[in-house]
Design an enzyme around this catalytic site. Structure first.
Site, PDB file in Angstrom:
ATOM      1  N   HIS A 100       0.491  -1.455   0.533  1.00 21.51           N
ATOM      2  CA  HIS A 100      -0.134  -0.332   0.031  1.00 21.51           C
ATOM      3  C   HIS A 100       0.840   1.113   0.201  1.00 21.51           C
ATOM      4  O   HIS A 100       1.533   0.835   0.653  1.00 21.51           O
ATOM      5  CB  HIS A 100      -0.969   0.103   0.826  1.00 21.51           C
ATOM      6  CG  HIS A 100      -0.459  -0.110   2.437  1.00 21.51           C
ATOM      7  ND1 HIS A 100       0.045  -1.409   3.035  1.00 21.51           N
ATOM      8  CD2 HIS A 100      -0.088   0.537   3.391  1.00 21.51           C
ATOM      9  CE1 HIS A 100       0.716  -0.684   4.680  1.00 21.51           C
ATOM     10  NE2 HIS A 100       0.613   0.477   4.439  1.00 21.51           N
ATOM     11  N   HIS A 102       1.075   4.789   0.886  1.00 18.28           N
ATOM     12  CA  HIS A 102       0.381   5.966   1.466  1.00 18.28           C
ATOM     13  C   HIS A 102       0.370   7.601   0.742  1.00 18.28           C
ATOM     14  O   HIS A 102       1.662   8.254   0.682  1.00 18.28           O
ATOM     15  CB  HIS A 102       1.176   6.459   3.277  1.00 18.28           C
ATOM     16  CG  HIS A 102       1.276   4.947   4.187  1.00 18.28           C
ATOM     17  ND1 HIS A 102       0.320   5.148   4.743  1.00 18.28           N
ATOM     18  CD2 HIS A 102       1.793   3.741   3.847  1.00 18.28           C
ATOM     19  CE1 HIS A 102       0.639   4.311   5.361  1.00 18.28           C
ATOM     20  NE2 HIS A 102       1.084   3.471   4.927  1.00 18.28           N
TER      21      HIS A 102
HETATM   22  P1  5GP Z   1       1.545  -0.022   7.446  1.00 16.55           P
HETATM   23  O1  5GP Z   1       2.345   0.297   8.522  1.00 16.55           O
HETATM   24  O2  5GP Z   1       1.085  -1.082   7.407  1.00 16.55           O
HETATM   25  O3  5GP Z   1       2.525   1.116   5.459  1.00 16.55           O
HETATM   26  O4  5GP Z   1       0.043   1.584   7.430  1.00 16.55           O
HETATM   27  C1  5GP Z   1      -1.274   0.144   8.046  1.00 16.55           C
HETATM   28  C2  5GP Z   1      -1.674   1.548   7.869  1.00 16.55           C
HETATM   29  O5  5GP Z   1      -3.073   1.012   7.537  1.00 16.55           O
HETATM   30  C3  5GP Z   1      -2.181   1.881   8.795  1.00 16.55           C
HETATM   31  O6  5GP Z   1      -1.485   3.824   8.785  1.00 16.55           O
HETATM   32  C4  5GP Z   1      -3.566   2.061   9.450  1.00 16.55           C
HETATM   33  O7  5GP Z   1      -3.658   3.040  10.242  1.00 16.55           O
HETATM   34  C5  5GP Z   1      -4.067   1.273   8.335  1.00 16.55           C
HETATM   35  N1  5GP Z   1      -5.525   0.115   8.397  1.00 16.55           N
HETATM   36  C6  5GP Z   1      -4.977  -0.833   9.025  1.00 16.55           C
HETATM   37  N2  5GP Z   1      -6.058  -1.386   9.912  1.00 16.55           N
HETATM   38  C7  5GP Z   1      -6.929  -0.762   9.094  1.00 16.55           C
HETATM   39  C8  5GP Z   1      -7.982  -0.883   8.592  1.00 16.55           C
HETATM   40  O8  5GP Z   1      -8.971  -1.858   9.151  1.00 16.55           O
HETATM   41  N3  5GP Z   1      -9.161   0.017   8.086  1.00 16.55           N
HETATM   42  C9  5GP Z   1      -8.357   1.406   7.308  1.00 16.55           C
HETATM   43  N4  5GP Z   1      -8.934   1.907   6.688  1.00 16.55           N
HETATM   44  N5  5GP Z   1      -7.418   0.830   7.739  1.00 16.55           N
HETATM   45  C10 5GP Z   1      -6.818   0.167   8.747  1.00 16.55           C
END
Ligand code: 5GP
Ligand code: ZN
Length: 141
Positions: A100, A102
């Site tokens: 993903h 951001h």
């Molecule tokens: P990472 O740290 O893996 O780059 O970011 C994962 C992101 O996914 C985090 O910013 C977190 O807030 C978001 N996230 C985790 N679970 C969910 C969810 O169930 N729904 C949404 N919309 N975002 C999520």
């Protein structure tokens, strides 16, 4: 689809999300724990863990959409800029193992740092080491 992947379940509609874009291969939605208003995640619909695992056509689709969404997000929340990043792999802080991107809106004096703030301790590399690393990257295509 990976049954135990939260983002696959969002794509499948099993978990609700605030969707801002969807087509055959790409999905974009608001982060549930936003770092700023408008914090958006852009993902391939298919389950791939890291950028490195993405087939090239999907990588293009995701990056094209990221490119389109950056000004849309900025306009929507009247941001002064955005930090755009992938946490690529657990060592880089990736918590959801479905690739993903951001898009984090940024505002003048929002108290946040630049992307350089991710480094723990900056390495002290001499010219030879830098030459060698550049060469290794160029040769590992
Ligand atoms: P990472 O740290 O893996 O780059 O970011 C994962 C992101 O996914 C985090 O910013 C977190 O807030 C978001 N996230 C985790 N679970 C969910 C969810 O169930 N729904 C949404 N919309 N975002 C999520
Ligand atoms: Zn997934």
């Amino acid at each position: 689809m990976s049954e135990d992947c939260i983002f696959c379940r969002i794509v499948a509609g099993e978990i609700p999300s605030r969707t801002v874009y969807e087509d055959d291969t790409v999905f974009a939605f608001l982060d549930a724990n936003p770092l700023a208003p408008g914090h958006t995640l852009v993902i391939p619909k298919a389950h791939h863990e890291r950028l490195n695992d993405l087939p090239a056509d999907l990588a293009h689709d995701v990056l094209d959409r990221l490119y389109q969404l950056v000004p849309q997000v900025e306009r929507a929340v009247d941001a002064d800029g955005t930090t755009v990043a992938f946490n690529n792999g657990p060592a880089a802080g990736q918590e959801v193992q479905h690739v993903h991107g951001h898009i984090v809106p940024r505002f003048e004096n929002d108290g946040g740092g630049p992307i350089h703030a991710i480094a723990g301790q900056q390495p002290d590399l001499d010219d030879n080491e830098l030459d060698e690393i550049a060469e290794r990257i160029a040769q590992s295509e």
